[in-house]
Design an enzyme around this catalytic site. Structure first.
Site, PDB file in Angstrom:
ATOM      1  N   ALA A 186     -49.609 -61.775 -74.425  1.00 15.49           N
ATOM      2  CA  ALA A 186     -50.997 -61.362 -74.600  1.00 15.49           C
ATOM      3  C   ALA A 186     -51.931 -62.480 -74.172  1.00 15.49           C
ATOM      4  O   ALA A 186     -52.044 -63.504 -74.847  1.00 15.49           O
ATOM      5  CB  ALA A 186     -51.265 -60.981 -76.060  1.00 15.49           C
ATOM      6  N   GLY A 188     -55.808 -62.981 -73.448  1.00 14.14           N
ATOM      7  CA  GLY A 188     -57.097 -62.318 -73.560  1.00 14.14           C
ATOM      8  C   GLY A 188     -57.823 -62.731 -74.817  1.00 14.14           C
ATOM      9  O   GLY A 188     -57.575 -63.804 -75.373  1.00 14.14           O
ATOM     10  N   CYS A 240     -60.136 -70.813 -69.763  1.00 13.12           N
ATOM     11  CA  CYS A 240     -60.054 -71.314 -71.144  1.00 13.12           C
ATOM     12  C   CYS A 240     -59.852 -72.822 -71.209  1.00 13.12           C
ATOM     13  O   CYS A 240     -60.117 -73.441 -72.239  1.00 13.12           O
ATOM     14  CB  CYS A 240     -58.942 -70.611 -71.909  1.00 13.12           C
TER      15      CYS A 240
END
Length: 453
Positions: A186, A188, A240
């Site tokens: 995952a 996100g 990020c």
């Protein structure tokens, strides 16, 4: 259009065939083809990603497509990932790698090309199949990309169903992918990662980034500022690992700010204008979606502040540390804040307090020539990575110039409620069986030797 359940049925058939037929050479050929198609079509795919998502920078996405594809393949080639991968005669342990099965992977809007590519390369390296659930706002480029991947597999005589995507994704579809998968990757937002960990399946998720950048004393501020700005503005700040807060020695603060200005930063210390940017970037406690991945002129318009032409990055004088200023949170655009410090211990405390607000467990950056201080920062900060003397956004996810595993998924450990505290790669998508041989010649220590001090 196949349902998610039907996709998984096809994926399991394809994975079983892949595991049975493909040796390591054919497996690696498939992995290489996936990376190479992104490398070769970097410009076309970057244009499609920018046009559909409406965020980021075309030129930077081209660089990202080429850089990630080649660095990931470079890190994977030549590594055995199936069957017996290690035999230790000293311990008598034999390790055997086996597939996990079908990987379910969630793709964010910020990385619609390199994230599916990365996850597909890792999945195939471990002889898995993969089903991708893209963000709805990049579903078209995702469908096109997966179509390219499937053609490459079929050209090698492998089943295209090893890689599939949800063509018109809904939240229910994505949740179904996570429930039916053997393992979930995952990448996100926090809600999606939390859903992955709640799916009942092994999940490899990430936490939010909020990279704190410590400027140590005795460095070349001009060189450091160039690197930090290059990292912060890359792809309009949506990565990020992008730099967020410059923590600068108080006695060199003005000199460091001048270095930022010389490299294209627009420094704002007027309290009223800083406040305008804070209100424009954050609505209550959430980042303004309208600011995600936008350029400095658009950000100036949102804030109602005139930004000079040729500005690369906006640098705001912070109003406080940690919870004292909402600007200490992650900002997904080319905006940074600056904070002064006295002692190096205070610099670590500032970084720590900001991480407690957001980004704990993720990454920090330091520009320093002092190995003692570098080690101290690594020991004291609750982070999984400390990037030294490099642009964080383009280095912390792995590069040809450091030893971090090239990836698009960066675990944040227990600090960030993640299951891993390192960069995800193929090793996280394989199971390992161990054979333990009896060693009749083992030297058994006495009780005195075992318990002796």
């Amino acid at each position: 259009m196949a349902t998610v359940s039907e996709m998984f049925e096809r994926a399991r058939i394809a994975q079983a065939e892949f595991e049975l037929r493909a040796d390591q050479s054919l497996t690696d050929a498939a992995v290489r083809r996936i990376g190479r198609v992104v490398y070769d079509l970097a410009e076309e795919l970057a244009r499609m990603a920018v046009d559909e998502s409406g965020i980021g920078v075309y030129e930077d996405k081209v660089v990202k497509n080429r850089g990630k594809s080649k660095s990931i393949w470079n890190s994977l080639k030549g590594k055995k990932s199936y069957g017996i991968i290690e035999e230790n005669k000293e311990t008598g342990i034999i390790k055997i790698a086996k597939p996990m099965g079908v990987v379910g992977a969630v793709t964010p809007i910020t990385n619609p090309i390199v994230t599916p590519m990365c996850n597909a390369m890792f999945a195939l390296k471990g002889k898995n199949a993969i089903i991708i659930a893209p963000h709805p706002k990049v579903k078209n480029v995702n469908k096109y990309l997966v179509g390219l991947f499937r053609k490459e597999l079929e050209s090698l005589g492998l089943p295209g169903d090893l890689i599939q995507t949800v063509e018109s994704p809904t939240m229910d579809d994505t949740n179904m992918v996570m429930r039916l998968a053997d393992v979930v990757v995952a990448t996100g937002g926090g809600a999606m990662v939390k859903a992955a960990y709640s799916s009942g399946k092994p999940a490899l998720g990430v936490g939010p980034g909020n990279v704190q950048v410590i400027f140590d004393r005795g460095i070349d501020y001009n060189e450091a500022a160039k690197k930090v700005i290059a990292g912060r503005v890359f792809d309009n700040g949506i990565i990020c690992t992008g730099e967020q807060c410059a923590i600068i020695p108080a006695d060199d603060y003005d000199r460091a700010i001048e270095a930022f200005r010389a490299s294209g930063a627009y420094y704002i210390d007027d309290p009223a204008d800083v406040d305008k940017f804070a209100k424009a970037l954050f609505s209550e406690d959430s980042f303004n979606r309208a600011a995600v991945g936008q350029g400095v002129q658009k950000l100036g318009e949102l804030a109602g502040v005139s930004v000079p032409d040729r500005t690369k990055m906006i640098l705001l004088k912070a109003r406080g540390v940690g919870t004292a200023d909402i600007l200490c949170k992650e900002k997904m655009c080319p905006v940074m804040i600056a904070l002064p410090y006295g002692t190096f211990d205070e610099a670590i405390r500032i970084a720590h307090d900001n991480l407690l607000v957001e980004g704990i467990g993720h990454s920090c950056s330091i520009h320093s020539n002092n190995m003692d201080n570098i080690r101290k920062a690594g020991e004291k900060l609750p982070i999984s990575r400390l990037t030294v003397n490099q642009p964080s956004s383009t280095s912390t996810g792995g590069s040809l110039y450091n030893g971090f595993a090239p990836t698009t998924t960066l675990g944040c450990g227990s600090w960030g409620n993640n299951s891993i505290s390192e960069n995800l790669d193929y090793k996280h998508l394989i199971n390992i069986s161990q054979i333990g041989l009896f060693n009749k010649d083992a030297k058994i220590p006495t009780d005195e030797e075992i318990w002796g001090e």
